[in-house]
Structures are given as C-alpha cells and as structure tokens.
Design a protein around this motif. Structure first.
Motif, PDB file in Angstrom:
ATOM      1  N   LEU A 155      22.304   4.335   7.560  1.00  0.00           N
ATOM      2  CA  LEU A 155      23.096   4.041   6.362  1.00  0.00           C
ATOM      3  C   LEU A 155      23.309   5.293   5.525  1.00  0.00           C
ATOM      4  N   LYS A 156      22.304   6.163   5.490  1.00  0.00           N
ATOM      5  CA  LYS A 156      22.416   7.413   4.728  1.00  0.00           C
ATOM      6  C   LYS A 156      23.536   8.289   5.306  1.00  0.00           C
ATOM      7  N   GLU A 157      23.579   8.379   6.633  1.00  0.00           N
ATOM      8  CA  GLU A 157      24.631   9.176   7.282  1.00  0.00           C
ATOM      9  C   GLU A 157      26.005   8.554   7.039  1.00  0.00           C
ATOM     10  N   LYS A 158      26.057   7.232   7.080  1.00  0.00           N
ATOM     11  CA  LYS A 158      27.334   6.540   6.851  1.00  0.00           C
ATOM     12  C   LYS A 158      27.844   6.785   5.440  1.00  0.00           C
ATOM     13  N   TYR A 159      26.935   6.708   4.475  1.00  0.00           N
ATOM     14  CA  TYR A 159      27.375   6.888   3.090  1.00  0.00           C
ATOM     15  C   TYR A 159      27.775   8.337   2.832  1.00  0.00           C
ATOM     16  N   ALA A 160      27.090   9.261   3.484  1.00  0.00           N
ATOM     17  CA  ALA A 160      27.466  10.674   3.352  1.00  0.00           C
ATOM     18  C   ALA A 160      28.867  10.900   3.907  1.00  0.00           C
ATOM     19  N   LEU A 161      29.193  10.262   5.027  1.00  0.00           N
ATOM     20  CA  LEU A 161      30.523  10.397   5.614  1.00  0.00           C
ATOM     21  C   LEU A 161      31.576   9.727   4.742  1.00  0.00           C
ATOM     22  N   ILE A 162      31.218   8.573   4.153  1.00  0.00           N
ATOM     23  CA  ILE A 162      32.143   7.892   3.236  1.00  0.00           C
ATOM     24  C   ILE A 162      32.539   8.825   2.095  1.00  0.00           C
ATOM     25  N   LEU A 163      31.538   9.461   1.485  1.00  0.00           N
ATOM     26  CA  LEU A 163      31.821  10.385   0.374  1.00  0.00           C
ATOM     27  C   LEU A 163      32.632  11.588   0.850  1.00  0.00           C
ATOM     28  N   LYS A 164      32.322  12.085   2.034  1.00  0.00           N
ATOM     29  CA  LYS A 164      33.035  13.234   2.586  1.00  0.00           C
ATOM     30  C   LYS A 164      34.518  12.915   2.803  1.00  0.00           C
ATOM     31  N   ILE A 165      34.797  11.667   3.168  1.00  0.00           N
ATOM     32  CA  ILE A 165      36.180  11.244   3.416  1.00  0.00           C
ATOM     33  C   ILE A 165      36.895  10.901   2.114  1.00  0.00           C
ATOM     34  N   ILE A 166      36.221  10.146   1.234  1.00  0.00           N
ATOM     35  CA  ILE A 166      36.903   9.534   0.091  1.00  0.00           C
ATOM     36  C   ILE A 166      37.082  10.480  -1.092  1.00  0.00           C
ATOM     37  N   VAL A 167      36.102  11.318  -1.395  1.00  0.00           N
ATOM     38  CA  VAL A 167      36.217  12.203  -2.561  1.00  0.00           C
ATOM     39  C   VAL A 167      37.450  13.108  -2.471  1.00  0.00           C
ATOM     40  N   PRO A 168      37.715  13.759  -1.323  1.00  0.00           N
ATOM     41  CA  PRO A 168      38.946  14.549  -1.233  1.00  0.00           C
ATOM     42  C   PRO A 168      40.219  13.706  -1.376  1.00  0.00           C
ATOM     43  N   ILE A 169      40.189  12.474  -0.859  1.00  0.00           N
ATOM     44  CA  ILE A 169      41.352  11.592  -1.012  1.00  0.00           C
ATOM     45  C   ILE A 169      41.600  11.311  -2.488  1.00  0.00           C
TER      46      ILE A 169
END
Length: 456
Positions: A7-21
C-alpha cells in the motif's frame, strides 16, 4: 509506470502521478485567468468581450477535447499488456482524430459565432472583441488538440511530471505575450482584449513544438517512434477511440456547460447576486482541480493494472484515490466554511456582494463532498473503459435533476438564487451514489472474468 506490491508503494505512485497532473491543470486554468485579468487592465469592453469569448470557448473546447481523453485508458492498458506497437498506432490514430475535430470546431465557430453572440444582446464593441478573440484562439486549435493527444500519451506512460514541466512553461510565456499584444509593446500592434487570443494561440504553438521534440528525442518516449511510419486511417481504432471518447466528451460538456447555464439564468437577479455567484463559482472551480486531477490519475493507474491483468491492484488504486479525494474534500469544505468571509474579501470590498458571497460559499462547501466522489469514480470507470453509464448519469444528474430542481427552488421558494446551488448539490449527490454503485458492479464483473480465465 511500474508494478507495486504494498500500500505504501501504491500511495507513493499515486502521488507521483497525481501531483504533476494537479500542477498541470492549474497552469492551464491560469491561461484563461490571465487572459481575463490582463484584458481588464486595458478596458471594460475588453474584459467583457474576453470573458464572454472564454465562456463560449471553454465548454466547446473541453467537450470536444474530452473525446481525445480516450487515448489515456487505451494506451495505458496496451502498455500494461506490453503491446507498445499497438500503443504507438493508437496515438497516431488519435492524432488523426484530433485533426478532424479541429476542422469541425473551426467550421462551427467560424460560421456560428455571429449567431451565438447575436442572441446575447451585447454592445457592438463587446460583440466584436468576443468574436475576434475566438477567431484568434482558433489559430491555436490545431497545436492545442495535437498537444492534448501527446499529453494523453505521456500521461499514460506515468510520466505526468514531464507534462507538468511543459505546461508550467505556458503561464509565463502567455503572460509575456499578453503584455506584448494587449498593450502593443516591443513594436507589436496594440490589440486590447483580442491580443489575449493572439497570445494564447502563439503559446499553444510553442508548447506543441516543445512536446514534439520531447516525444521524438527523450527517454522513454523516443522508443515508440510516434512520428515515424505513419499508418493509413484504421477505422477500427477510430471506432474504439470514439466509442470511449464521445461519452467522455459529452459528460465533460454537460458538466462545464451547466454552470454557464446557471450563470445565464442568474441574470434575472441583481448585479450583486450575480457577482457573488461568480465569486463562489470561481473559488470552487479552483478547488475542483484536486478531485479532477485525481480523476485523471486514477484513469492511468487503473488502465495500466487492467492491461497487466492485475484486477485486485486496479481495485485498490480505485479505493485509495476515491478515499484521498474524500479526505481532501472534507478538509477543504471545513476550511471554506470557516474562512468563507476572508475568501470573499479576496474578491471584493462591496458590502452587498460580500454578504451574498459568504452565503454562496456555504453551499460551495457542501458541494465539495459530492464533487470529490463523482470525479474520481468517473476516472476509475474510464480506466475500465466503462464510459456509457458515466455519460448517461452526467446528463441526468446535471440537466434532468440539478437544473430543474435548482430552477424550481429559485423560482417558487424563498431560497431564491441559492436554489440553483441546492439543485446542483442534489444532482451531483445522485450522480456520485449511482456512479459508485456502477464502479462496484464493474469491478465485480472484471474480477469474475479474470477468475474464469485463470480457471481455464
């Protein structure tokens, strides 16, 4: 994009994708904002003309460019399935579709703009500025739509930071060009509000060429060779893009145009009420960038996992993104409710407008939760390529429930203008609940299909 296990890796990827968007969406929002702001410094007629031109331009652009959002789930699923050659062809066909859409919009605006503006009883100067502003913006249609396809391709690979960097260039470029063409600096003609349209069109061309260079030369995009070996028109790929994209486009058009419709219906109330409504709407639009960005990010993540056959991971990403949006909405609603007076004070010092704006912002706070659910749920459904029900619910929630309920409350009860916002909240809430049910059903269907394939 890459596979995650915790879940930690998933949330890190979510932030990596969404913040730039999110940064990208705000940057694009600022183009229209600065067009209107800098035109207001030139003259009242220019402000009115650019505002009206922008209000016509945005729903049309968002609705038709929304068709191209189909590229994101198509490419993300193909990349997840390691079918890069098919992903390349999908992007190339998307560029063809974009060109056709540009021709359609250009003809519609060129032929129909006088009729649209003629029905608004505008002063001659405002009419001419709005018309010329839109004509100038049309010069940037081709690069804008081609960029949109390329952006969907870049985002589908999970490289949303690249899109963010490209888009961040647009705001300073647009501000400088606005200054040059609105006020006639450095030998350029002094065009007033029309210059804002010229500046924005030039900005779109510059951003387009930058994006082409990045895709052609930079890792990881260059390996797809997007601009080599152009195929003939492939109607099956067009059909897939349109079947997914048209419902998305209509959904976005229904969502953006309803606010224009409410604003027009508000014209029967006083100028102070209209101004207060615009304040609440403007601030709410800025806050909406967060759930909208989460919606776009979840489409990429879910599409990638579906393409890779990881249904459980796709479901987890859906829940994490919707939960994040709800948490943000709760915080933003509390802040908005507590700080509604300071927020209103940022826009105006008029006592009467302030009084109404503070009341509208209460409804804007309530608005947050419904928006936070329906936007990311729509994004998740797009990742599953399930878009028809989303389109139907957008029409029902906004135009069959929201607007009629709002009109009835505004016209036949003591709620007055606030009735329109209550109607929108009612429509959005209905849409959020039904779309959430739809997401659960789609996830169940995909899980069952996956289990059946494994059993065989």
């Amino acid at each position: 994009m890459y596979q995650t296990t915790t879940l930690k890796e998933k949330y890190a990827l979510i932030l990596k994708i969404i913040v730039p968007i999110l940064v990208t969406q705000v940057a694009f929002y600022l183009i229209s904002f600065f067009d209107i702001l800098m035109s207001s410094r030139y003259g009242t007629a220019d402000l009115a003309g650019v505002s009206i031109g922008s209000s016509i331009w945005m729903p049309v652009y968002i609705g038709l460019s929304g068709i191209l959002l189909a590229i994101t789930p198509i490419v993300s699923q193909l990349v997840g399935a390691k079918k890069e050659s098919a992903a390349k062809k999908a992007v190339q066909q998307g560029l063809y579709v974009a060109i056709v859409l540009v021709v359609v919009i250009f003809i519609v605006l060129l032929v129909g703009i006088d009729w649209i503006l003629g029905n608004m009883n505008l002063e001659a100067s405002v009419h001419n500025i709005a018309k010329s502003y839109i004509h100038a913006m049309c010069a940037g249609l081709l690069p804008l739509f081609l960029f949109f396809v390329m952006r969907c391709f870049i985002d589908a690979l999970g490289q949303t930071r690249v899109t963010m960097i490209i888009t961040l260039l647009t705001t300073p470029i647009n501000i400088v060009l606005n200054y040059i063409f609105i006020f006639g600096k450095f030998g350029a003609p002094e065009l007033g509000g029309i210059g804002a349209g010229v500046a924005t069109a030039i900005t779109y061309w510059l951003v387009f060429f930058i994006t082409v260079w990045i895709i052609a030369k930079r890792v990881p995009f260059e390996r797809f060779r997007i601009f080599h070996d152009w195929p003939k028109l492939e109607w099956l790929r067009w059909k897939e893009i349109l079947i997914i994209g048209v419902p998305i486009g209509i959904s976005l058009f229904a969502e953006t145009s309803i606010f224009s419709a409410v604003t027009m219906m508000m014209s029967s109330f006083s100028t102070e009420i209209i101004a207060a409504h615009q304040i609440a709407l403007n601030f709410t639009s800025l806050l909406y960038m967060v759930p909208l960005s989460i919606s776009m990010g979840i489409t990429i993540l879910v599409g990638f996992e579906i393409g890779a056959g990881r249904m459980h991971d796709a479901k987890l990403y859906s829940y994490l993104c919707v939960g994040t949006a709800i948490l943000f909405s709760f915080i933003s609603a509390c802040i908005l409710f507590i700080l509604r007076e300071p927020v209103a004070n940022m826009y105006t010092t008029d006592g009467k407008v302030l009084e109404y704006a503070v009341q509208f912002l209460v409804f804007a706070a309530i608005f947050q939760l419904s928006d936070a659910i329906q936007a990311p749920v729509q994004g998740a459904l797009r990742g599953y390529k399930d878009v028809t029900v989303t389109f139907i619910m957008a029409i029902i929630s906004y135009w069959i429930i929201g607007l009629p309920v709002g009109y009835a409350l505004a016209t036949y009860t003591d709620f007055g203008p606030f009735g329109y916002w209550i109607g929108l909240v009612a429509g959005l809430t209905t849409g959020a609940i039904t779309l959430l049910i739809r997401l659960l059903l789609v996830q169940k269907r995909f899980s069952s299909t996956s289990k059946a394939k494994l059993a065989n």
